[in-house]
Write a protein that holds these residues in place. Structure first.
Motif, PDB file in Angstrom:
ATOM      1  N   SER A 142      56.104  74.559  31.650  1.00  0.00           N
ATOM      2  CA  SER A 142      57.355  74.464  31.321  1.00  0.00           C
ATOM      3  C   SER A 142      58.135  74.063  30.659  1.00  0.00           C
ATOM      4  CB  SER A 142      57.289  73.657  33.225  1.00  0.00           C
ATOM      5  OG  SER A 142      57.003  72.693  32.718  1.00  0.00           O
ATOM      6  N   ALA A 143      59.420  74.198  30.593  1.00  0.00           N
ATOM      7  CA  ALA A 143      59.681  73.361  29.665  1.00  0.00           C
ATOM      8  C   ALA A 143      61.319  73.245  29.572  1.00  0.00           C
ATOM      9  CB  ALA A 143      59.820  74.442  28.282  1.00  0.00           C
ATOM     10  N   LYS A 144      62.131  72.663  28.955  1.00  0.00           N
ATOM     11  CA  LYS A 144      63.627  72.415  29.008  1.00  0.00           C
ATOM     12  C   LYS A 144      63.943  72.696  27.547  1.00  0.00           C
ATOM     13  CE  LYS A 144      67.036  69.674  29.718  1.00  0.00           C
ATOM     14  NZ  LYS A 144      68.358  69.159  31.229  1.00  0.00           N
ATOM     15  N   ILE A 145      65.207  73.111  27.340  1.00  0.00           N
ATOM     16  CA  ILE A 145      64.950  73.566  25.684  1.00  0.00           C
ATOM     17  C   ILE A 145      66.307  73.007  25.636  1.00  0.00           C
ATOM     18  CG2 ILE A 145      64.672  75.044  23.897  1.00  0.00           C
ATOM     19  CD1 ILE A 145      63.122  76.571  25.810  1.00  0.00           C
ATOM     20  N   PHE A 146      66.681  72.642  25.091  1.00  0.00           N
ATOM     21  CA  PHE A 146      68.207  71.903  23.681  1.00  0.00           C
ATOM     22  C   PHE A 146      68.933  72.860  23.366  1.00  0.00           C
ATOM     23  CE2 PHE A 146      65.580  68.606  26.434  1.00  0.00           C
ATOM     24  CZ  PHE A 146      66.739  67.586  27.011  1.00  0.00           C
ATOM     25  N   ALA A 147      70.373  72.474  24.172  1.00  0.00           N
ATOM     26  CA  ALA A 147      71.272  73.745  23.137  1.00  0.00           C
ATOM     27  C   ALA A 147      70.470  73.022  21.528  1.00  0.00           C
ATOM     28  CB  ALA A 147      72.453  73.788  23.067  1.00  0.00           C
ATOM     29  N   GLY A 148      70.979  74.196  20.581  1.00  0.00           N
ATOM     30  CA  GLY A 148      70.978  73.633  19.260  1.00  0.00           C
ATOM     31  C   GLY A 148      69.237  73.675  18.522  1.00  0.00           C
ATOM     32  N   TYR A 149      68.429  74.525  19.799  1.00  0.00           N
ATOM     33  CA  TYR A 149      66.769  74.111  19.637  1.00  0.00           C
ATOM     34  C   TYR A 149      66.763  75.232  18.214  1.00  0.00           C
ATOM     35  CZ  TYR A 149      62.097  74.632  19.643  1.00  0.00           C
ATOM     36  OH  TYR A 149      60.645  74.652  20.393  1.00  0.00           O
ATOM     37  N   ALA A 150      66.302  75.761  17.929  1.00  0.00           N
ATOM     38  CA  ALA A 150      65.739  77.032  16.490  1.00  0.00           C
ATOM     39  C   ALA A 150      64.180  76.911  16.340  1.00  0.00           C
ATOM     40  CB  ALA A 150      66.486  77.135  15.820  1.00  0.00           C
ATOM     41  N   ASP A 151      63.485  77.720  15.962  1.00  0.00           N
ATOM     42  CA  ASP A 151      62.029  77.707  15.719  1.00  0.00           C
ATOM     43  C   ASP A 151      61.179  78.729  16.295  1.00  0.00           C
ATOM     44  OD1 ASP A 151      61.486  79.099  18.626  1.00  0.00           O
ATOM     45  OD2 ASP A 151      59.437  77.781  19.159  1.00  0.00           O
ATOM     46  N   ILE A 152      60.201  79.029  15.273  1.00  0.00           N
ATOM     47  CA  ILE A 152      59.096  79.826  15.235  1.00  0.00           C
ATOM     48  C   ILE A 152      58.047  79.668  16.128  1.00  0.00           C
ATOM     49  CG2 ILE A 152      57.885  80.565  13.331  1.00  0.00           C
ATOM     50  CD1 ILE A 152      59.049  79.814  11.458  1.00  0.00           C
ATOM     51  N   THR A 153      58.151  81.423  17.223  1.00  0.00           N
ATOM     52  CA  THR A 153      56.893  80.674  18.020  1.00  0.00           C
ATOM     53  C   THR A 153      56.135  82.338  17.650  1.00  0.00           C
ATOM     54  OG1 THR A 153      58.570  79.719  19.356  1.00  0.00           O
ATOM     55  CG2 THR A 153      56.345  81.112  20.513  1.00  0.00           C
ATOM     56  N   PHE A 154      54.880  81.960  17.723  1.00  0.00           N
ATOM     57  CA  PHE A 154      53.388  82.926  17.595  1.00  0.00           C
ATOM     58  C   PHE A 154      53.325  83.227  19.208  1.00  0.00           C
ATOM     59  CE2 PHE A 154      49.297  83.836  17.663  1.00  0.00           C
ATOM     60  CZ  PHE A 154      49.160  84.470  16.775  1.00  0.00           C
ATOM     61  N   PHE A 155      53.079  84.253  19.850  1.00  0.00           N
ATOM     62  CA  PHE A 155      52.397  84.423  20.978  1.00  0.00           C
ATOM     63  C   PHE A 155      51.497  85.566  20.625  1.00  0.00           C
ATOM     64  CE2 PHE A 155      56.957  84.287  22.352  1.00  0.00           C
ATOM     65  CZ  PHE A 155      56.580  82.888  23.293  1.00  0.00           C
ATOM     66  N   ASP A 156      49.522  84.740  20.988  1.00  0.00           N
ATOM     67  CA  ASP A 156      48.986  85.735  20.510  1.00  0.00           C
ATOM     68  C   ASP A 156      48.645  86.981  21.874  1.00  0.00           C
ATOM     69  OD1 ASP A 156      46.703  86.138  19.656  1.00  0.00           O
ATOM     70  OD2 ASP A 156      45.260  84.810  20.962  1.00  0.00           O
ATOM     71  N   GLU A 157      49.547  88.093  21.706  1.00  0.00           N
ATOM     72  CA  GLU A 157      49.338  89.034  22.631  1.00  0.00           C
ATOM     73  C   GLU A 157      50.873  89.976  21.905  1.00  0.00           C
ATOM     74  OE1 GLU A 157      51.522  88.378  26.817  1.00  0.00           O
ATOM     75  OE2 GLU A 157      51.523  86.739  26.320  1.00  0.00           O
ATOM     76  N   PRO A 158      50.653  90.997  21.912  1.00  0.00           N
ATOM     77  CA  PRO A 158      51.357  92.301  21.162  1.00  0.00           C
ATOM     78  C   PRO A 158      52.411  92.541  21.883  1.00  0.00           C
ATOM     79  CG  PRO A 158      49.339  93.075  21.657  1.00  0.00           C
ATOM     80  CD  PRO A 158      49.390  92.137  22.393  1.00  0.00           C
ATOM     81  N   ASN A 159      52.693  92.455  23.455  1.00  0.00           N
ATOM     82  CA  ASN A 159      53.630  93.358  24.168  1.00  0.00           C
ATOM     83  C   ASN A 159      53.844  91.408  25.150  1.00  0.00           C
ATOM     84  OD1 ASN A 159      52.839  95.329  23.828  1.00  0.00           O
ATOM     85  ND2 ASN A 159      51.257  95.138  24.907  1.00  0.00           N
ATOM     86  N   ARG A 160      54.061  90.907  24.533  1.00  0.00           N
ATOM     87  CA  ARG A 160      54.418  89.473  25.155  1.00  0.00           C
ATOM     88  C   ARG A 160      56.874  90.123  25.684  1.00  0.00           C
ATOM     89  NH1 ARG A 160      54.754  85.900  28.795  1.00  0.00           N
ATOM     90  NH2 ARG A 160      56.200  84.047  28.809  1.00  0.00           N
ATOM     91  N   TYR A 161      57.076  90.661  24.608  1.00  0.00           N
ATOM     92  CA  TYR A 161      58.339  90.745  25.021  1.00  0.00           C
ATOM     93  C   TYR A 161      58.757  92.219  23.735  1.00  0.00           C
ATOM     94  CZ  TYR A 161      59.715  85.418  25.648  1.00  0.00           C
ATOM     95  OH  TYR A 161      59.504  84.647  26.705  1.00  0.00           O
ATOM     96  N   SER A 162      59.630  92.856  24.807  1.00  0.00           N
ATOM     97  CA  SER A 162      59.444  94.067  24.227  1.00  0.00           C
ATOM     98  C   SER A 162      61.114  93.628  23.569  1.00  0.00           C
ATOM     99  CB  SER A 162      60.226  94.697  25.393  1.00  0.00           C
ATOM    100  OG  SER A 162      61.347  94.546  26.683  1.00  0.00           O
ATOM    101  N   LEU A 163      62.056  95.407  22.448  1.00  0.00           N
ATOM    102  CA  LEU A 163      63.257  95.277  22.297  1.00  0.00           C
ATOM    103  C   LEU A 163      64.477  95.334  22.873  1.00  0.00           C
ATOM    104  CD1 LEU A 163      62.253  98.104  19.126  1.00  0.00           C
ATOM    105  CD2 LEU A 163      61.738  95.045  19.098  1.00  0.00           C
ATOM    106  N   LYS A 164      65.365  94.259  22.518  1.00  0.00           N
ATOM    107  CA  LYS A 164      67.050  95.093  22.967  1.00  0.00           C
ATOM    108  C   LYS A 164      66.569  95.926  23.363  1.00  0.00           C
ATOM    109  CE  LYS A 164      69.965  91.415  23.467  1.00  0.00           C
ATOM    110  NZ  LYS A 164      71.137  90.768  23.000  1.00  0.00           N
TER     111      LYS A 164
END
Length: 110
Positions: free
Chosen positions: A88-110
């Motif tokens: 689980s996570a708490k992410i604070f305003a102003g946060y930015a990252d580069i995230t690698f997901f080891d799966e091709p379909n985690r998110y779709s296009l907007k």
């Protein structure tokens, strides 16, 4: 919020991340996804699991609970969540990252 990512990243398609105040640019592969994410608001993510995830913190702060162990990460640090491990996570305003997901379909296009 100041822009973290330069124009070549901002020209990538946006990912449909279902969280208010999050902008995520998607680099898509046949085997994985890389997201360049910026958070304008605080976000809390309930416990969940998925394929392996690796994050590199560029700005701000994130608090993660990975397999029951809580730890905070800030600019310049990285985290690793193995496949299938609950987190689980708490992410604070102003946060930015580069995230690698080891799966091709985690998110779709907007």
């Amino acid at each position: 919020m100041k822009r973290v990512f330069p124009e070549p990243i901002r020209k990538l398609p946006e990912a449909a991340v279902p969280l208010a105040g999050v902008t995520a640019y998607l680099s898509q592969s046949d085997t994985h996804q890389i997201l360049f994410m910026e958070f304008e608001k605080d976000v809390e993510l309930p416990e969940h699991s998925h394929a392996a995830q690796i994050g590199i913190v560029l700005e701000g702060k994130i608090e993660l609970v990975i397999d029951g162990k809580e730890k905070g990460y800030a600019k310049g640090e990285r985290y690793y969540i193995p496949e299938g491990v609950k987190h689980s996570a708490k992410i604070f305003a102003g946060y930015a990252d580069i995230t690698f997901f080891d799966e091709p379909n985690r998110y779709s296009l907007k």
